[in-house]
Design a protein around this motif. Structure first.
Motif, PDB file in Angstrom:
ATOM      1  N   LEU A   4     -35.734  18.362 -77.567  1.00  0.00           N
ATOM      2  CA  LEU A   4     -36.128  19.317 -76.545  1.00  0.00           C
ATOM      3  C   LEU A   4     -37.039  18.636 -75.546  1.00  0.00           C
ATOM      4  O   LEU A   4     -37.775  17.719 -75.885  1.00  0.00           O
ATOM      5  CB  LEU A   4     -36.863  20.491 -77.186  1.00  0.00           C
ATOM      6  CG  LEU A   4     -36.009  21.409 -78.055  1.00  0.00           C
ATOM      7  CD1 LEU A   4     -36.905  22.321 -78.872  1.00  0.00           C
ATOM      8  CD2 LEU A   4     -35.046  22.207 -77.217  1.00  0.00           C
ATOM      9  N   GLU A   5     -36.961  19.107 -74.340  1.00  0.00           N
ATOM     10  CA  GLU A   5     -37.827  18.559 -73.308  1.00  0.00           C
ATOM     11  C   GLU A   5     -39.007  19.496 -73.103  1.00  0.00           C
ATOM     12  O   GLU A   5     -38.904  20.528 -72.448  1.00  0.00           O
ATOM     13  CB  GLU A   5     -37.035  18.410 -72.004  1.00  0.00           C
ATOM     14  CG  GLU A   5     -37.585  17.315 -71.121  1.00  0.00           C
ATOM     15  CD  GLU A   5     -36.787  17.164 -69.825  1.00  0.00           C
ATOM     16  OE1 GLU A   5     -37.432  17.177 -68.766  1.00  0.00           O
ATOM     17  OE2 GLU A   5     -35.549  17.058 -69.903  1.00  0.00           O
ATOM     18  N   VAL A  30     -48.813  17.669 -72.727  1.00  0.00           N
ATOM     19  CA  VAL A  30     -47.837  16.990 -73.574  1.00  0.00           C
ATOM     20  C   VAL A  30     -48.211  15.518 -73.712  1.00  0.00           C
ATOM     21  O   VAL A  30     -48.973  14.975 -72.930  1.00  0.00           O
ATOM     22  CB  VAL A  30     -46.395  17.112 -73.010  1.00  0.00           C
ATOM     23  CG1 VAL A  30     -45.931  18.546 -73.046  1.00  0.00           C
ATOM     24  CG2 VAL A  30     -46.307  16.550 -71.610  1.00  0.00           C
ATOM     25  N   GLY A  31     -47.670  14.870 -74.739  1.00  0.00           N
ATOM     26  CA  GLY A  31     -47.966  13.464 -75.020  1.00  0.00           C
ATOM     27  C   GLY A  31     -47.728  13.231 -76.497  1.00  0.00           C
ATOM     28  O   GLY A  31     -46.963  13.958 -77.133  1.00  0.00           O
ATOM     29  N   ALA A  32     -48.399  12.231 -77.064  1.00  0.00           N
ATOM     30  CA  ALA A  32     -48.294  12.001 -78.499  1.00  0.00           C
ATOM     31  C   ALA A  32     -48.868  13.202 -79.247  1.00  0.00           C
ATOM     32  O   ALA A  32     -48.393  13.582 -80.311  1.00  0.00           O
ATOM     33  CB  ALA A  32     -49.041  10.732 -78.887  1.00  0.00           C
ATOM     34  N   ASP A  33     -49.894  13.798 -78.652  1.00  0.00           N
ATOM     35  CA  ASP A  33     -50.435  15.063 -79.145  1.00  0.00           C
ATOM     36  C   ASP A  33     -50.277  16.105 -78.052  1.00  0.00           C
ATOM     37  O   ASP A  33     -50.433  15.800 -76.880  1.00  0.00           O
ATOM     38  CB  ASP A  33     -51.921  14.927 -79.496  1.00  0.00           C
ATOM     39  CG  ASP A  33     -52.134  14.049 -80.710  1.00  0.00           C
ATOM     40  OD1 ASP A  33     -51.565  14.358 -81.767  1.00  0.00           O
ATOM     41  OD2 ASP A  33     -52.856  13.041 -80.585  1.00  0.00           O
ATOM     42  N   PHE A  34     -49.983  17.314 -78.459  1.00  0.00           N
ATOM     43  CA  PHE A  34     -49.869  18.423 -77.521  1.00  0.00           C
ATOM     44  C   PHE A  34     -51.125  19.268 -77.594  1.00  0.00           C
ATOM     45  O   PHE A  34     -51.738  19.381 -78.644  1.00  0.00           O
ATOM     46  CB  PHE A  34     -48.701  19.338 -77.904  1.00  0.00           C
ATOM     47  CG  PHE A  34     -47.343  18.791 -77.554  1.00  0.00           C
ATOM     48  CD1 PHE A  34     -47.172  17.469 -77.224  1.00  0.00           C
ATOM     49  CD2 PHE A  34     -46.244  19.622 -77.562  1.00  0.00           C
ATOM     50  CE1 PHE A  34     -45.915  16.966 -76.906  1.00  0.00           C
ATOM     51  CE2 PHE A  34     -44.982  19.138 -77.247  1.00  0.00           C
ATOM     52  CZ  PHE A  34     -44.807  17.818 -76.920  1.00  0.00           C
ATOM     53  N   ARG A  35     -51.491  19.862 -76.472  1.00  0.00           N
ATOM     54  CA  ARG A  35     -52.494  20.920 -76.499  1.00  0.00           C
ATOM     55  C   ARG A  35     -51.754  22.237 -76.287  1.00  0.00           C
ATOM     56  O   ARG A  35     -51.028  22.402 -75.314  1.00  0.00           O
ATOM     57  CB  ARG A  35     -53.559  20.722 -75.412  1.00  0.00           C
ATOM     58  CG  ARG A  35     -54.606  21.845 -75.429  1.00  0.00           C
ATOM     59  CD  ARG A  35     -55.738  21.585 -74.454  1.00  0.00           C
ATOM     60  NE  ARG A  35     -56.659  20.568 -74.941  1.00  0.00           N
ATOM     61  CZ  ARG A  35     -57.628  20.806 -75.840  1.00  0.00           C
ATOM     62  NH1 ARG A  35     -57.801  22.003 -76.347  1.00  0.00           N
ATOM     63  NH2 ARG A  35     -58.416  19.835 -76.226  1.00  0.00           N
ATOM     64  N   LEU A  36     -51.944  23.130 -77.244  1.00  0.00           N
ATOM     65  CA  LEU A  36     -51.263  24.418 -77.192  1.00  0.00           C
ATOM     66  C   LEU A  36     -52.274  25.555 -77.147  1.00  0.00           C
ATOM     67  O   LEU A  36     -53.349  25.465 -77.748  1.00  0.00           O
ATOM     68  CB  LEU A  36     -50.383  24.611 -78.441  1.00  0.00           C
ATOM     69  CG  LEU A  36     -49.298  23.569 -78.705  1.00  0.00           C
ATOM     70  CD1 LEU A  36     -48.569  23.906 -79.996  1.00  0.00           C
ATOM     71  CD2 LEU A  36     -48.314  23.476 -77.556  1.00  0.00           C
ATOM     72  N   LYS A  37     -51.923  26.609 -76.429  1.00  0.00           N
ATOM     73  CA  LYS A  37     -52.763  27.801 -76.387  1.00  0.00           C
ATOM     74  C   LYS A  37     -51.980  28.963 -76.979  1.00  0.00           C
ATOM     75  O   LYS A  37     -50.860  29.260 -76.544  1.00  0.00           O
ATOM     76  CB  LYS A  37     -53.175  28.116 -74.948  1.00  0.00           C
ATOM     77  CG  LYS A  37     -54.164  29.272 -74.860  1.00  0.00           C
ATOM     78  CD  LYS A  37     -54.707  29.436 -73.463  1.00  0.00           C
ATOM     79  CE  LYS A  37     -53.817  30.367 -72.671  1.00  0.00           C
ATOM     80  NZ  LYS A  37     -54.373  30.658 -71.332  1.00  0.00           N
ATOM     81  N   ARG A  49     -47.142  15.756 -81.675  1.00  0.00           N
ATOM     82  CA  ARG A  49     -45.827  16.092 -81.124  1.00  0.00           C
ATOM     83  C   ARG A  49     -44.776  16.269 -82.223  1.00  0.00           C
ATOM     84  O   ARG A  49     -43.968  17.184 -82.186  1.00  0.00           O
ATOM     85  CB  ARG A  49     -45.393  14.975 -80.167  1.00  0.00           C
ATOM     86  CG  ARG A  49     -44.061  15.263 -79.523  1.00  0.00           C
ATOM     87  CD  ARG A  49     -43.533  14.073 -78.738  1.00  0.00           C
ATOM     88  NE  ARG A  49     -42.327  14.456 -78.038  1.00  0.00           N
ATOM     89  CZ  ARG A  49     -42.297  14.814 -76.744  1.00  0.00           C
ATOM     90  NH1 ARG A  49     -43.374  14.774 -76.023  1.00  0.00           N
ATOM     91  NH2 ARG A  49     -41.172  15.190 -76.194  1.00  0.00           N
ATOM     92  N   LYS A  50     -44.800  15.375 -83.205  1.00  0.00           N
ATOM     93  CA  LYS A  50     -43.752  15.443 -84.236  1.00  0.00           C
ATOM     94  C   LYS A  50     -43.869  16.723 -85.066  1.00  0.00           C
ATOM     95  O   LYS A  50     -42.862  17.239 -85.554  1.00  0.00           O
ATOM     96  CB  LYS A  50     -43.776  14.210 -85.139  1.00  0.00           C
ATOM     97  CG  LYS A  50     -45.055  13.990 -85.904  1.00  0.00           C
ATOM     98  CD  LYS A  50     -44.950  12.686 -86.686  1.00  0.00           C
ATOM     99  CE  LYS A  50     -46.269  12.356 -87.369  1.00  0.00           C
ATOM    100  NZ  LYS A  50     -46.289  11.022 -87.949  1.00  0.00           N
ATOM    101  N   ILE A  51     -45.082  17.248 -85.191  1.00  0.00           N
ATOM    102  CA  ILE A  51     -45.239  18.511 -85.920  1.00  0.00           C
ATOM    103  C   ILE A  51     -44.676  19.661 -85.094  1.00  0.00           C
ATOM    104  O   ILE A  51     -44.002  20.549 -85.620  1.00  0.00           O
ATOM    105  CB  ILE A  51     -46.724  18.756 -86.275  1.00  0.00           C
ATOM    106  CG1 ILE A  51     -47.198  17.665 -87.240  1.00  0.00           C
ATOM    107  CG2 ILE A  51     -46.916  20.140 -86.888  1.00  0.00           C
ATOM    108  CD1 ILE A  51     -48.678  17.709 -87.555  1.00  0.00           C
TER     109      ILE A  51
END
Ligand SMILES: [Zn+2]
Length: 64
Positions: A4-5, A30-37, A49-51
């Motif tokens: 997915l993009e 986005v990146g190696a780690d994402f920040r999500l709200k 990201r992989k999680i």
């Protein structure tokens, strides 16, 4: 699952439920780690990201 993009502004639906009851997270970075709200309570997390990829049920593209 196909690749997915993920982009900032998208909303990702994860398999795991946040304690507030929401499954949906807005992507802030986005990146190696994402920040999500969390769309339910506004709580922000950093997550690998992989999680995210492994736990994505659905990706809703943001409005461009
Ligand atoms: Zn929440």
């Amino acid at each position: 699952m196909e690749k997915l993009e993920y982009e900032v502004g998208d909303v990702v639906r994860l398999k795991k439920k946040h304690p507030c009851g929401s499954f949906e997270w807005e992507i802030l970075r986005v990146g190696a780690d994402f920040r999500l709200k969390c769309t339910g309570c506004g709580h922000q997390i950093m997550i690998a990201r992989k999680i995210v990829e492994k736990n994505t049920k659905e990706l809703k593209k943001g409005l461009k």
